[in-house]
Design a protein around this motif. Structure first.
Motif, PDB file in Angstrom:
ATOM      1  N   ARG A  43       0.856  22.027 -10.738  1.00 39.99           N
ATOM      2  CA  ARG A  43       1.859  20.610 -10.749  1.00 39.99           C
ATOM      3  C   ARG A  43       3.486  21.532 -10.426  1.00 39.99           C
ATOM      4  O   ARG A  43       3.808  21.718 -10.029  1.00 39.99           O
ATOM      5  CB  ARG A  43       1.076  20.015 -11.324  1.00 39.99           C
TER       6      ARG A  43
ATOM      7  N   LYS B 245      -0.669  13.672  -4.469  1.00 40.45           N
ATOM      8  CA  LYS B 245      -1.138  13.722  -6.887  1.00 40.45           C
ATOM      9  C   LYS B 245      -0.086  12.356  -6.624  1.00 40.45           C
ATOM     10  O   LYS B 245       0.012  11.551  -7.959  1.00 40.45           O
ATOM     11  CB  LYS B 245      -0.879  14.502  -7.486  1.00 40.45           C
TER      12      LYS B 245
ATOM     13  N   ALA C 273       1.347  10.386  -5.228  1.00 43.17           N
ATOM     14  CA  ALA C 273       1.237   8.462  -5.049  1.00 43.17           C
ATOM     15  C   ALA C 273       0.225   8.080  -6.285  1.00 43.17           C
ATOM     16  O   ALA C 273       0.695   7.418  -5.860  1.00 43.17           O
ATOM     17  CB  ALA C 273       0.733   8.621  -3.112  1.00 43.17           C
ATOM     18  N   HIS C 274      -0.651   8.794  -6.255  1.00 40.92           N
ATOM     19  CA  HIS C 274      -1.921   8.177  -7.493  1.00 40.92           C
ATOM     20  C   HIS C 274      -0.568   8.445  -8.506  1.00 40.92           C
ATOM     21  O   HIS C 274      -1.058   7.045  -9.507  1.00 40.92           O
ATOM     22  CB  HIS C 274      -2.873   9.768  -7.763  1.00 40.92           C
ATOM     23  N   PHE C 275       0.171   8.824  -9.005  1.00 38.26           N
ATOM     24  CA  PHE C 275       0.183   8.998 -10.470  1.00 38.26           C
ATOM     25  C   PHE C 275       1.356   7.080 -10.129  1.00 38.26           C
ATOM     26  O   PHE C 275       0.939   6.228 -10.577  1.00 38.26           O
ATOM     27  CB  PHE C 275       1.850  10.160 -10.902  1.00 38.26           C
TER      28      PHE C 275
ATOM     29  N   LEU D 260       1.093   4.453  -8.192  1.00 36.88           N
ATOM     30  CA  LEU D 260      -0.174   3.703  -8.522  1.00 36.88           C
ATOM     31  C   LEU D 260      -1.425   3.299  -9.905  1.00 36.88           C
ATOM     32  O   LEU D 260      -0.694   2.228 -10.596  1.00 36.88           O
ATOM     33  CB  LEU D 260      -1.243   3.132  -6.987  1.00 36.88           C
ATOM     34  N   GLY D 261      -1.266   4.279 -10.030  1.00 42.60           N
ATOM     35  CA  GLY D 261      -1.598   4.501 -11.664  1.00 42.60           C
ATOM     36  C   GLY D 261      -0.763   3.939 -12.157  1.00 42.60           C
ATOM     37  O   GLY D 261      -1.041   2.916 -13.749  1.00 42.60           O
ATOM     38  N   GLN D 262       0.458   4.137 -12.530  1.00 47.24           N
ATOM     39  CA  GLN D 262       1.555   4.198 -13.485  1.00 47.24           C
ATOM     40  C   GLN D 262       2.306   2.098 -13.451  1.00 47.24           C
ATOM     41  O   GLN D 262       2.526   2.289 -14.403  1.00 47.24           O
ATOM     42  CB  GLN D 262       2.354   5.132 -13.648  1.00 47.24           C
TER      43      GLN D 262
ATOM     44  N   PRO E 165       0.842  -0.114 -11.112  1.00 49.28           N
ATOM     45  CA  PRO E 165      -0.591  -0.725 -11.017  1.00 49.28           C
ATOM     46  C   PRO E 165      -0.182  -2.303 -10.028  1.00 49.28           C
ATOM     47  O   PRO E 165      -0.702  -2.506  -8.883  1.00 49.28           O
ATOM     48  CB  PRO E 165      -1.445  -1.173 -11.603  1.00 49.28           C
ATOM     49  N   THR E 166       1.147  -2.733 -10.512  1.00 47.62           N
ATOM     50  CA  THR E 166       1.604  -4.001  -9.775  1.00 47.62           C
ATOM     51  C   THR E 166       2.057  -3.640  -8.288  1.00 47.62           C
ATOM     52  O   THR E 166       2.525  -4.100  -7.115  1.00 47.62           O
ATOM     53  CB  THR E 166       2.958  -5.180 -10.560  1.00 47.62           C
TER      54      THR E 166
ATOM     55  N   GLU F 106       0.869  -2.434  -5.890  1.00 48.64           N
ATOM     56  CA  GLU F 106       0.434  -3.440  -4.058  1.00 48.64           C
ATOM     57  C   GLU F 106       0.555  -4.965  -4.352  1.00 48.64           C
ATOM     58  O   GLU F 106      -0.197  -5.357  -3.137  1.00 48.64           O
ATOM     59  CB  GLU F 106      -1.073  -2.272  -4.071  1.00 48.64           C
ATOM     60  N   TYR F 107       1.171  -5.088  -5.613  1.00 48.43           N
ATOM     61  CA  TYR F 107       1.227  -6.635  -5.357  1.00 48.43           C
ATOM     62  C   TYR F 107       2.305  -6.806  -5.140  1.00 48.43           C
ATOM     63  O   TYR F 107       2.223  -8.799  -4.744  1.00 48.43           O
ATOM     64  CB  TYR F 107       1.133  -7.066  -6.936  1.00 48.43           C
TER      65      TYR F 107
ATOM     66  N   ASN G 253      -1.536  -2.555   3.592  1.00 43.44           N
ATOM     67  CA  ASN G 253      -2.944  -1.785   2.927  1.00 43.44           C
ATOM     68  C   ASN G 253      -2.378  -0.960   1.950  1.00 43.44           C
ATOM     69  O   ASN G 253      -2.670   0.225   2.321  1.00 43.44           O
ATOM     70  CB  ASN G 253      -4.414  -1.403   4.192  1.00 43.44           C
TER      71      ASN G 253
ATOM     72  N   TRP H 101      -2.287   0.982  -0.396  1.00 42.60           N
ATOM     73  CA  TRP H 101      -2.175   1.462  -1.072  1.00 42.60           C
ATOM     74  C   TRP H 101      -2.842   3.360  -0.834  1.00 42.60           C
ATOM     75  O   TRP H 101      -2.571   4.133  -0.704  1.00 42.60           O
ATOM     76  CB  TRP H 101      -3.300   2.100  -2.684  1.00 42.60           C
TER      77      TRP H 101
END
Lengths: 537, 372
Positions: free
Chosen positions: A59, A155, A157-159, A161-163, A165-166, A168-169, A177, A179
């Motif tokens: 990374r 990667k 993008a994964h960070f 939403l992982g960090q 999580p709201t 997508e709300y 959609n 995510w």
């Protein structure tokens, strides 16, 4: 619609980590520690970032960033992953990574507004989707100042939403959609737009480092205070490190002077902290590719919406005109005009219809002349010449002011203070006079800019909703220099819904043109504090 | 909060020591008790008709605050999402002790409860909607969202007994009265078998397909259905056949789902005029809904469209949550700051205020009504 909207997210720690990793404590401080970047990467980073086949770190080796970008990455590792890294090691890492995995000058050119912390820059994205998917939470410039291949963007993008999580709300996230989109098509798109390997970066890596030591002629403008010029004396204090002493004179006769330290990252990214008459000032400049010119923005360290532009050229044999002050003269009037630059030897020519009647004083850095614009002089910009030096667009003759524009025309200020941890963020305006163009109408593309004029300032409610809420009564006040000072933060029991002192305001400037009063208006949103204020917003 | 820190800490202690009289759930003299949470780690029990806080309970390891509150059907335990949304704590409302705890995250996976939670009618199973992410060396990997089912009898250290894949973006989850349907509000209202996780039906929201309308937008995270047995939420939608400059292009409506009959309705009541966060249905006059944010609105969905907004008043500050007394006479607005305000369902006149102990903010905490 009402503005009071307490955060519906969990309380976040206030993150204000302004440039701390970027600025030296003093000359030589970094080298004295002795730790080199390779050993720091090994001791601080390799526990999580696995060694790759080519000996790099997973990374870390897969991206390029600005100095601010690298500093934010390191700060994120300390806040979110508990990495402990002393300030001096952090500085060594930022320097090493920005030098070896930075961005070429042409890769940052369109996005400097975010590095320079311009308070009213209009963020732009290549398309509406990217503006919505990325630019709704942070600037799109923050994305565009990074280089990764598609898998590495994925990667990221994964960070995200992982960090968070709201994500997508939230509004503009939940209507699609989110995510699925940001983890599939968006990384592919970003990998094509901003790939890791580029010809520009490969070429820039071969560029010889410039030595910035020497005397530099400086000119610029601090909105609210006016034009200035001066001298910067730069002396080397280490590899890519400098001492800088600055002496400025404002057009109103005021002066400012001080000194500080600078680092040059990536061969062209100048970052400095100076104490200027007791104010701590940060400089974010870029060095031109020929190494002759520094330009960018400087600002107060603890109030970055207040600052100015600066342009500096090396003092030497090459003649350059940097600034003309005042930058305009009314037809049929006399004026005293100062021309600032380097190597100003020879005859002064202010263009057609402008007669230089006498020379008041002159040196090779400043020539002051008395000049008269004839009553029938053609209105418009003039080329200015002093001997072999010439410059366009720095001087304008006008017949009358047709309109006044408040600049910026859209601005943001933030409430603050009142015992809270964040100070209010003011907004600085200027009144700029214009002549109509050939269409005879104001506010069109062919209007000709005359320049910044003194004005009488006021604020008013922007619309009926603002009037009903009495925004102009509560949101703050504007001084006669065009500086809007927001009111105190926090719920205000005097207001409907106990709302805070937010407001939607019209900012009005009245300029006096030989007895005629001409009004211009801008739009100011006074909003709540920015709780998360990283070096790249 | 600027104004509420000065109160005596002693007051809070005295309130915490006050013991509610023992009550038999469902008994004729059962009182309406409101449950709310205040930052950083308290559950507050309010005797609403008496307008007084009767008990303040501390949740272990809860900071920075609690989110959704789900009372057990017998009103004895309050389950609440705490610990940065990574745990559920069950607090015995009589003893104040933590009797249930599920910590979702491990070193390798971080799991957040995203608002939605409900309990089976028999009180034996707790349903929690979760968003997990794998924490790898140097990178994260987002995992599919799911409903985790816990046996409430497993107490402290409970582990999920079932994990059922569930649509992302689920924000409210409710079991039908008979416990045979699990409703998940995401882009649509998904109906799942609570035992198997099989999707048995979908009440269309995003995909409602009404001509000349765009996709409705909903963000509701407030479980407020216990008195009427009807879940409700405001929705916003844009008319696609009108100019974006036309205020009549923007519509606000009410979604209702009867948790007993499965009857699902979405119907408009006004051109969008204010922001509304959440709503509740009157258990007696079931055509009436009350809605909050900076205003309190009374809406009668049985009337013709133009008359549905019966009354709207400005509130003294923002409130996120709203509930209603079991006799349908009183509205309770809460959440956000440090008070619950009481209004009459008849005319929206203000008839009371209950201050939270020590001025704690309720923020996103649910406002639930139980009978004890």
């Amino acid at each position: 619609m009402h503005r009071r909207n307490p955060s519906i997210l969990p309380t976040l720690p206030v993150i204000c980590v302004l440039l701390l990793g970027l600025l030296p404590a003093g000359p030589g401080a970094v080298q004295a520690q002795g730790a080199d970047a390779a050993s720091i990467l090994n001791s601080r980073c390799a526990a999580c970032h696995e060694r790759t086949a080519d000996g790099g770190l997973s990374r870390v080796e897969d991206m390029r960033k600005t100095p601010e970008g690298w500093d934010m990455a390191i700060v994120r590792m300390t806040i979110m992953h508990g990495v402990r890294i002393p300030a001096e090691e952090r500085a060594v890492l930022v320097k090493h990574l920005a030098d070896t995995q930075g961005l070429a000058p042409e890769e940052t050119r369109d996005w400097r507004y975010i590095l320079e912390r311009r308070p009213n820059a209009l963020d732009k994205a290549p398309d509406d989707d990217l503006a919505t998917l990325c630019g709704r939470c942070h600037s799109f410039a923050r994305v565009a100042l990074q280089r990764r291949d598609a898998e590495e963007w994925r990667k990221l993008a994964h960070f995200h939403l992982g960090q968070f999580p709201t994500a997508e709300y939230q509004a503009m996230g939940r209507d699609r959609n989110w995510w699925e989109i940001v983890s599939t098509s968006v990384p592919d798109k970003l990998g094509k737009l901003y790939p890791l390997r580029t010809a520009a970066w490969t070429k820039w890596l071969d560029q010889d480092a410039a030595d910035l030591s020497g005397r530099w002629r400086v000119a610029g403008r601090r909105p609210g205070k006016g034009a200035y010029h001066g001298i910067a004396a730069i002396t080397a204090s280490g590899e890519d490190r400098y001492r800088v002493a600055l002496d400025l004179t404002y057009a109103d006769g005021g002066t400012a002077s001080g000194s500080g330290n600078a680092i040059v990252y990536t061969g062209y990214e100048w970052r400095a902290r100076l104490n200027l008459d007791g104010e701590s000032v940060l400089q974010v400049f870029t060095l031109s590719e020929d190494g002759r010119e520094l330009s960018g923005r400087w600002f107060l360290e603890d109030l970055d919406s207040v600052g100015g532009n600066l342009r500096a050229v090396r003092m030497g044999p090459a003649a350059t005109i940097l600034a003309v002050e005042p930058a305009y003269l009314r037809g049929g009037t006399f004026g005293r005009i100062a021309i600032h630059g380097v190597g100003l030897d020879g005859e002064v020519d202010l263009g057609e219809g402008v007669e230089v009647t006498s020379t008041v004083s002159r040196s090779s850095e400043t020539v002051v002349v008395e000049a008269r614009a004839t009553a029938g002089a053609r209105p418009g910009a003039r080329g200015v010449r002093v001997g072999g030096a010439d410059a366009g667009g720095l001087f304008t003759v006008y017949s009358r002011i047709d309109s006044v524009r408040v600049e910026p025309d859209e601005a943001i200020a933030r409430v603050g203070g009142a015992g809270g941890p964040l100070a209010a963020v003011p907004a600085q305006f200027e009144a700029v006079a214009y002549m109509n163009g050939s269409d005879g109408a104001a506010g069109t593309d062919d209007d000709q800019r005359i320049g910044v004029m003194p004005a009488t300032w006021s604020v008013d409610d922007f619309n009926e909703t603002a009037a009903a809420m009495k925004d102009s009564q509560y949101a703050g006040r504007i001084d006669m220099k065009g500086l809007f000072l927001p009111a105190a933060a926090g719920p205000n029991p005097e207001r409907p819904f106990a709302t805070n002192n937010a407001g939607d305001l019209a900012v009005k400037a009245v300029v006096n043109d030989a007895g005629r009063k001409i009004e211009g208006a801008g739009h100011l949103i006074v909003t709540v504090q920015r709780w998360n204020d990283p070096p790249i917003r | 909060m600027l104004h509420s820190f000065k109160k005596s800490a002693l007051l809070g202690v005295l309130l915490a020591l006050a013991v509610a009289p023992a009550a038999v759930p469902g008994a004729a003299d059962a009182k309406d008790i409101l449950l709310t949470g205040v930052k950083p780690d308290k559950i507050v029990m309010v005797d609403v008709k008496a307008r007084e806080v009767i008990k303040t309970l501390e949740i272990p390891n809860a900071a920075p605050g609690n989110l959704t509150i789900t009372p057990s059907p017998d009103g004895k335990i309050a389950y609440t999402i705490v610990n940065r949304w990574e745990s559920v704590s069950g607090i015995d409302l009589d003893s104040g002790k933590e009797v249930f705890r599920a910590d979702f995250s491990s070193g390798k996976t971080r799991v957040k409860a995203m608002f939605a939670m409900d309990i089976s009618p028999d009180g034996k199973e707790l349903f929690v909607f979760q968003s997990p992410v794998k924490l790898g060396l140097g990178e994260y990997e987002v995992q599919d969202t799911r409903v985790a089912v816990y046996n409430t009898a497993d107490g402290i250290g409970a582990k999920p007994v079932r994990l059922m894949p569930a649509p992302r973006r689920t924000a409210v989850m409710s079991l039908s009265k008979d416990g045979k349907k699990l409703y998940l509000l995401n882009w649509d209202l998904t109906v799942m078998d609570p035992m198997t996780g099989a999707v048995v039906d979908v009440h269309k929201v995003r995909n409602w397909g009404r001509a000349n309308f765009g996709e409705p937008d909903i963000l509701d995270v407030w479980p407020q259905w216990e008195t009427a047995g009807v879940f409700s939420t405001p929705y916003y939608v844009v008319r696609t056949d009108k100019s974006p400059d036309d205020p009549a292009a923007y519509k606000t409506g009410l979604l209702t789902l009867d948790l007993e009959t499965d009857e699902f309705k979405m119907d408009g009541f006004e051109d969008t005029a204010v922001v509304i966060f959440s709503s509740v249905i009157n258990p007696v006059r079931r055509n009436e809904a009350y809605m909050v944010y900076t205003t309190l609105s009374k809406v009668d969905m049985s009337k013709p469209l133009a008359e549905r907004l019966v009354k709207r008043i400005n509130l003294d500050h923002t409130y996120y949550a709203v509930n209603v007394s079991s006799d349908g006479t009183e509205i309770y607005v809460g959440g956000t700051m440090d008070d619950i305000a009481v209004y009459s369902t008849a005319d929206l006149s203000r008839i009371g205020t209950i201050k939270m102990p020590d001025g704690g903010d309720q923020a996103l905490s649910s406002l639930r009504l139980i009978q004890r």
